[in-house]
Motif scaffolding. Structure first.
Motif, PDB file in Angstrom:
ATOM      1  N   PHE A 131       0.841  -1.199   0.000  1.00  0.00           N
ATOM      2  CA  PHE A 131       0.000   0.000   0.000  1.00  0.00           C
ATOM      3  C   PHE A 131       0.879   1.253   0.000  1.00  0.00           C
ATOM      4  O   PHE A 131       0.685   2.170  -0.814  1.00  0.00           O
ATOM      5  CB  PHE A 131      -0.917   0.006   1.224  1.00  0.00           C
ATOM      6  N   LEU A 132       1.849   1.311   0.898  1.00  0.00           N
ATOM      7  CA  LEU A 132       2.704   2.496   0.994  1.00  0.00           C
ATOM      8  C   LEU A 132       3.613   2.625  -0.221  1.00  0.00           C
ATOM      9  O   LEU A 132       3.888   3.740  -0.690  1.00  0.00           O
ATOM     10  CB  LEU A 132       3.529   2.436   2.275  1.00  0.00           C
ATOM     11  N   LEU A 133       4.064   1.485  -0.742  1.00  0.00           N
ATOM     12  CA  LEU A 133       4.908   1.516  -1.939  1.00  0.00           C
ATOM     13  C   LEU A 133       4.158   2.149  -3.112  1.00  0.00           C
ATOM     14  O   LEU A 133       4.688   3.048  -3.797  1.00  0.00           O
ATOM     15  CB  LEU A 133       5.341   0.095  -2.303  1.00  0.00           C
ATOM     16  N   VAL A 134       2.923   1.711  -3.347  1.00  0.00           N
ATOM     17  CA  VAL A 134       2.139   2.231  -4.461  1.00  0.00           C
ATOM     18  C   VAL A 134       1.663   3.646  -4.169  1.00  0.00           C
ATOM     19  O   VAL A 134       1.636   4.505  -5.067  1.00  0.00           O
ATOM     20  CB  VAL A 134       0.947   1.297  -4.759  1.00  0.00           C
ATOM     21  N   PHE A 135       1.307   3.919  -2.928  1.00  0.00           N
ATOM     22  CA  PHE A 135       0.833   5.260  -2.583  1.00  0.00           C
ATOM     23  C   PHE A 135       1.920   6.302  -2.853  1.00  0.00           C
ATOM     24  O   PHE A 135       1.655   7.351  -3.453  1.00  0.00           O
ATOM     25  CB  PHE A 135       0.417   5.303  -1.115  1.00  0.00           C
ATOM     26  N   VAL A 136       3.158   6.014  -2.436  1.00  0.00           N
ATOM     27  CA  VAL A 136       4.251   6.969  -2.644  1.00  0.00           C
ATOM     28  C   VAL A 136       4.744   6.925  -4.088  1.00  0.00           C
ATOM     29  O   VAL A 136       4.912   7.972  -4.734  1.00  0.00           O
ATOM     30  CB  VAL A 136       5.408   6.679  -1.671  1.00  0.00           C
ATOM     31  N   GLY A 137       4.968   5.715  -4.614  1.00  0.00           N
ATOM     32  CA  GLY A 137       5.499   5.594  -5.972  1.00  0.00           C
ATOM     33  C   GLY A 137       4.540   6.121  -7.026  1.00  0.00           C
ATOM     34  O   GLY A 137       4.918   6.943  -7.873  1.00  0.00           O
TER      35      GLY A 137
END
Length: 293
Positions: free
Chosen positions: A57-63
């Motif tokens: 979730f955080l990877l896609v949210f930031v990326g």
């Protein structure tokens, strides 16, 4: 002499001692199934799955979020800054959840690690389901937060599909090759694993971004594609990263240094002919003739 010097031995054996262990196992199939289930999914496995949901979730949210902001207005977030943000989030998540789930956050990585036996195959579907759940949730969150802009970081080929496919294969190969080195090899510098993998993501994203978007992750592409209903060249971001990841894991396994100096030929006949030197037959270990090629 009959009956006087006759030696007769009678063995009385308890029938329980003759039972085959497999018979005992078959007598309690529920116990056997429970033990197998515990081996495949240890008590802390649910924590690993939940960690993969959060990490992805955080990877896609930031990326994807940084890529979407860059696409909407490059004066706000430059393309270089978006690539650096994608590498940084990978770095911090490795240090955050790497000790729990391995911080795969990528179906291609999970498949590659399972192929080289660093992840049990029965756990792979749960890892992938968790990663897709995190990616899709993050993409829908971005869609609501970045309105009215329709840019949420979806990746699509800038040129031909073949160019994007080859770029995704090479960039994912680079990332997984480095991940295998720092995550599975005890002789590598494990303390800097997050920095190494995050840097590889950043570099590969800078190089691959103008051609393929620098996804290197099927979940990273599928989430924004579903949220934005844009499926252009979607197959590229499954075939390319998965192929590149498998090749990267296999390649490092080939060159990985092991404790064995080479192939061992233990046939005595070959040892006599091939292992002799001017001083005689070489002995490796006690009373053991082997030829180390």
């Amino acid at each position: 002499m009959e009956g006087t010097n006759q030696n007769a031995c009678t063995f009385v054996t308890d029938p329980i001692e003759l039972q085959n262990p497999t018979t005992l196992q078959s007598a309690s199939p529920s116990l056997s199934y429970t033990s197998k289930l515990a081996q495949r999914y240890p008590p802390g496995f649910s924590r690993k799955v939940f960690a993969e949901v959060i990490g992805t979730f955080l990877l896609v949210f930031v990326g994807s979020g940084s890529a979407g902001l860059s696409a909407a207005d490059e004066n706000t977030v430059s393309k270089l800054a978006a690539s650096i943000a994608g590498g940084f989030i990978v770095t911090v998540m490795i240090y955050s959840i790497g000790h729990i789930s391995g911080a795969h956050m990528n179906p291609a990585v999970s498949l590659a690690f399972a192929t080289v036996k660093h992840l049990p195959w029965p756990q792979v579907p749960f890892y992938i389901a968790a990663q897709l759940t995190g990616a899709i949730s993050a993409s829908y969150t971005l869609r609501e937060l970045l309105q009215p802009s329709k840019h949420i970081g979806a990746t699509s080929p800038a040129g031909s599909h073949i160019q994007a496919l080859i770029m995704e294969m090479i960039t994912t190969f680079t990332m997984v090759f480095i991940s295998m080195a720092v995550a599975t090899d005890v002789k590598a510098t494990g303390a800097l694993s997050g920095v190494a993998v995050g840097s590889s993501v950043c570099i590969a994203s800078i190089v691959g971004g103008p051609i393929s978007g620098g996804s290197m992750n099927p979940a990273r592409t599928l989430g924004p594609a579903i949220a934005s209903a844009s499926y252009k060249g979607l197959w590229v971001y499954f075939a390319g990263p998965i192929t590149g990841a498998l090749l990267g894991a296999w390649s490092y396994n080939v060159i990985k240094e092991t404790d064995q100096p080479g192939f061992v030929i233990s046939l005595p006949s070959l040892s006599i002919n091939l292992c002799q030197n001017p001083s005689g037959t070489e002995k490796v270990g006690k009373n053991d003739h082997r030829c180390l090629v």
